[in-house]
Design an enzyme around this catalytic site. Structure first.
Site, PDB file in Angstrom:
ATOM      1  N   LYS A 168      16.635  -8.654  -4.774  1.00 52.99           N
ATOM      2  CA  LYS A 168      15.900  -8.938  -6.023  1.00 52.99           C
ATOM      3  C   LYS A 168      16.278  -7.955  -7.124  1.00 52.99           C
ATOM      4  O   LYS A 168      16.525  -8.359  -8.249  1.00 52.99           O
ATOM      5  CB  LYS A 168      14.375  -8.860  -5.791  1.00 52.99           C
ATOM      6  CG  LYS A 168      13.843  -9.894  -4.813  1.00 52.99           C
ATOM      7  CD  LYS A 168      12.315  -9.927  -4.833  1.00 52.99           C
ATOM      8  CE  LYS A 168      11.679  -8.628  -4.350  1.00 52.99           C
ATOM      9  NZ  LYS A 168      11.780  -8.417  -2.898  1.00 52.99           N
TER      10      LYS A 168
ATOM     11  N   ARG B 122       3.084 -11.511  -5.044  1.00 50.66           N
ATOM     12  CA  ARG B 122       3.349 -11.388  -3.609  1.00 50.66           C
ATOM     13  C   ARG B 122       2.283 -12.092  -2.776  1.00 50.66           C
ATOM     14  O   ARG B 122       2.380 -12.105  -1.563  1.00 50.66           O
ATOM     15  CB  ARG B 122       3.344  -9.906  -3.223  1.00 50.66           C
ATOM     16  CG  ARG B 122       4.722  -9.269  -3.151  1.00 50.66           C
ATOM     17  CD  ARG B 122       4.530  -7.806  -2.810  1.00 50.66           C
ATOM     18  NE  ARG B 122       5.658  -7.230  -2.161  1.00 50.66           N
ATOM     19  CZ  ARG B 122       6.644  -6.593  -2.760  1.00 50.66           C
ATOM     20  NH1 ARG B 122       6.668  -6.505  -4.075  1.00 50.66           N
ATOM     21  NH2 ARG B 122       7.612  -6.050  -2.061  1.00 50.66           N
TER      22      ARG B 122
ATOM     23  N   ARG C 106      19.896   0.966   3.360  1.00 50.65           N
ATOM     24  CA  ARG C 106      19.361   1.481   2.095  1.00 50.65           C
ATOM     25  C   ARG C 106      18.494   2.707   2.338  1.00 50.65           C
ATOM     26  O   ARG C 106      18.534   3.653   1.571  1.00 50.65           O
ATOM     27  CB  ARG C 106      18.550   0.386   1.384  1.00 50.65           C
ATOM     28  CG  ARG C 106      18.013   0.836   0.031  1.00 50.65           C
ATOM     29  CD  ARG C 106      17.352  -0.282  -0.733  1.00 50.65           C
ATOM     30  NE  ARG C 106      15.971  -0.473  -0.315  1.00 50.65           N
ATOM     31  CZ  ARG C 106      15.187  -1.452  -0.784  1.00 50.65           C
ATOM     32  NH1 ARG C 106      15.647  -2.327  -1.640  1.00 50.65           N
ATOM     33  NH2 ARG C 106      13.940  -1.556  -0.371  1.00 50.65           N
TER      34      ARG C 106
ATOM     35  N   ARG D  50      13.758   6.452   0.057  1.00 48.78           N
ATOM     36  CA  ARG D  50      12.450   5.837  -0.165  1.00 48.78           C
ATOM     37  C   ARG D  50      11.611   5.972   1.088  1.00 48.78           C
ATOM     38  O   ARG D  50      12.062   5.657   2.180  1.00 48.78           O
ATOM     39  CB  ARG D  50      12.638   4.344  -0.516  1.00 48.78           C
ATOM     40  CG  ARG D  50      12.277   4.047  -1.955  1.00 48.78           C
ATOM     41  CD  ARG D  50      12.592   2.643  -2.313  1.00 48.78           C
ATOM     42  NE  ARG D  50      11.710   1.692  -1.657  1.00 48.78           N
ATOM     43  CZ  ARG D  50      11.598   0.419  -2.026  1.00 48.78           C
ATOM     44  NH1 ARG D  50      12.309  -0.023  -3.040  1.00 48.78           N
ATOM     45  NH2 ARG D  50      10.786  -0.397  -1.396  1.00 48.78           N
TER      46      ARG D  50
ATOM     47  N   ARG E  77       6.794  -4.482   6.641  1.00 52.83           N
ATOM     48  CA  ARG E  77       6.948  -5.149   5.335  1.00 52.83           C
ATOM     49  C   ARG E  77       7.453  -6.580   5.496  1.00 52.83           C
ATOM     50  O   ARG E  77       7.041  -7.483   4.772  1.00 52.83           O
ATOM     51  CB  ARG E  77       7.889  -4.355   4.428  1.00 52.83           C
ATOM     52  CG  ARG E  77       7.167  -3.184   3.764  1.00 52.83           C
ATOM     53  CD  ARG E  77       8.099  -2.078   3.357  1.00 52.83           C
ATOM     54  NE  ARG E  77       9.085  -2.465   2.391  1.00 52.83           N
ATOM     55  CZ  ARG E  77      10.303  -1.915   2.309  1.00 52.83           C
ATOM     56  NH1 ARG E  77      10.660  -0.978   3.158  1.00 52.83           N
ATOM     57  NH2 ARG E  77      11.133  -2.306   1.376  1.00 52.83           N
TER      58      ARG E  77
HETATM   59  P1  ADP Z   1      10.606  -4.268  -1.563  1.00 51.87           P
HETATM   60  O1  ADP Z   1      10.818  -5.583  -2.241  1.00 51.87           O
HETATM   61  O2  ADP Z   1      11.862  -3.633  -1.076  1.00 51.87           O
HETATM   62  O3  ADP Z   1       9.532  -4.298  -0.497  1.00 51.87           O
HETATM   63  P2  ADP Z   1       9.132  -3.138  -3.872  1.00 51.87           P
HETATM   64  O4  ADP Z   1       9.677  -1.994  -4.628  1.00 51.87           O
HETATM   65  O5  ADP Z   1       9.018  -4.441  -4.570  1.00 51.87           O
HETATM   66  O6  ADP Z   1      10.078  -3.216  -2.609  1.00 51.87           O
HETATM   67  O7  ADP Z   1       7.681  -2.783  -3.268  1.00 51.87           O
HETATM   68  C1  ADP Z   1       7.433  -1.637  -2.509  1.00 51.87           C
HETATM   69  C2  ADP Z   1       5.981  -1.610  -2.050  1.00 51.87           C
HETATM   70  O8  ADP Z   1       5.095  -1.549  -3.193  1.00 51.87           O
HETATM   71  C3  ADP Z   1       5.504  -2.839  -1.272  1.00 51.87           C
HETATM   72  O9  ADP Z   1       5.797  -2.767   0.111  1.00 51.87           O
HETATM   73  C4  ADP Z   1       3.986  -2.812  -1.559  1.00 51.87           C
HETATM   74  O10 ADP Z   1       3.317  -1.872  -0.742  1.00 51.87           O
HETATM   75  C5  ADP Z   1       3.911  -2.314  -2.987  1.00 51.87           C
HETATM   76  N1  ADP Z   1       3.897  -3.454  -3.955  1.00 51.87           N
HETATM   77  C6  ADP Z   1       4.869  -3.760  -4.862  1.00 51.87           C
HETATM   78  N2  ADP Z   1       4.545  -4.871  -5.553  1.00 51.87           N
HETATM   79  C7  ADP Z   1       3.361  -5.297  -5.066  1.00 51.87           C
HETATM   80  C8  ADP Z   1       2.506  -6.413  -5.320  1.00 51.87           C
HETATM   81  N3  ADP Z   1       2.830  -7.346  -6.235  1.00 51.87           N
HETATM   82  N4  ADP Z   1       1.349  -6.530  -4.608  1.00 51.87           N
HETATM   83  C9  ADP Z   1       1.006  -5.623  -3.685  1.00 51.87           C
HETATM   84  N5  ADP Z   1       1.761  -4.557  -3.371  1.00 51.87           N
HETATM   85  C10 ADP Z   1       2.935  -4.382  -4.042  1.00 51.87           C
END
Ligand code: ADP
Length: 193
Positions: A14, A91, A130, A136, A147
């Site tokens: 993404k 999400r 990664r 991270r 996740r």
């Molecule tokens: P990835 O797509 O690699 O999981 P992100 O950077 O999008 O990484 O998100 C990292 C973390 O941040 C998620 O695992 C979650 O805990 C939190 N997070 C991000 N966006 C949301 C969302 N829209 N709703 C709830 N939690 C979120």
């Protein structure tokens, strides 16, 4: 004006494809993961709360993330009018409903959802790799598995939600970055006009 959602499992690419879309269409990038990591870095109250969820691979509660998104839209009113790419949001179904409402209140809507589809083993391989490079805190194997489970249970139902609305564009997310981007552009060509 083009409002896009880039959708897919963790590790589906993404962020990478968002960068290409931003330069192609001049969109404002709103990544809820980046917003949350920024709060954590700055040590805000929100960051402290969010970290408890992120490090366990869980989602931050809907109410919290929806408020954050509304705030980011308000803080970037002018740029948001030119089009936004939502990365990592929505999400959950309640988040998708909130996005419809928030954009509706601002006289606009989601124009398309780009769904990057990548098989599970490839996702795990990418995320483990990664994790070795990014530092991270949530890119370790146990959190990655969590996740992905959260993605299957809570996020993947959005595919159907957007299919029903005729907005979902399925993109095969394995191949070169350029080839995947070319597929995305083809899928968006029809709605660009
Ligand atoms: P990835 O797509 O690699 O999981 P992100 O950077 O999008 O990484 O998100 C990292 C973390 O941040 C998620 O695992 C979650 O805990 C939190 N997070 C991000 N966006 C949301 C969302 N829209 N709703 C709830 N939690 C979120």
């Amino acid at each position: 004006m083009l409002n896009l959602v880039i959708f897919g499992a963790p590790g589906s690419g993404k962020g990478t494809q968002s960068e290409r879309l931003i330069s192609e269409y001049g969109l404002l990038h709103i990544s809820t993961g980046d917003v949350l990591r920024d709060h954590i870095k700055r040590g805000t109250e929100l960051g402290v709360t969010a970290r408890q969820y992120i490090d366990k691979g869980q989602l931050v509660p809907d109410g919290l993330i929806i408020d954050i998104l509304a705030q980011v839209l308000d803080d970037n009113k002018e740029r948001a009018c030119e089009g936004v790419i939502f990365d990592g949001f929505p999400r959950t179904i309640p988040q998708a409903q909130a996005l419809e409402r928030l954009l509706g209140e601002r006289g606009t809507k989601v124009h398309a959802v780009v769904g990057l589809e990548v098989d599970e083993q490839e996702l795990i391989d990418r995320l483990v790799k990664r994790g070795k490079e990014s530092g991270r805190s949530d890119d370790n194997e146990a959190t990655i598995r969590k996740r992905l489970e959260v993605y299957h249970n809570q996020t993947s139902p959005l595919r159907e939600f957007y299919q029903e609305r005729g907005l979902y564009k399925a993109i095969h997310g394995v191949g070169t970055i350029d080839d995947i981007f070319a597929d995305i552009k083809r899928a968006l060509a029809a709605i660009e006009a």
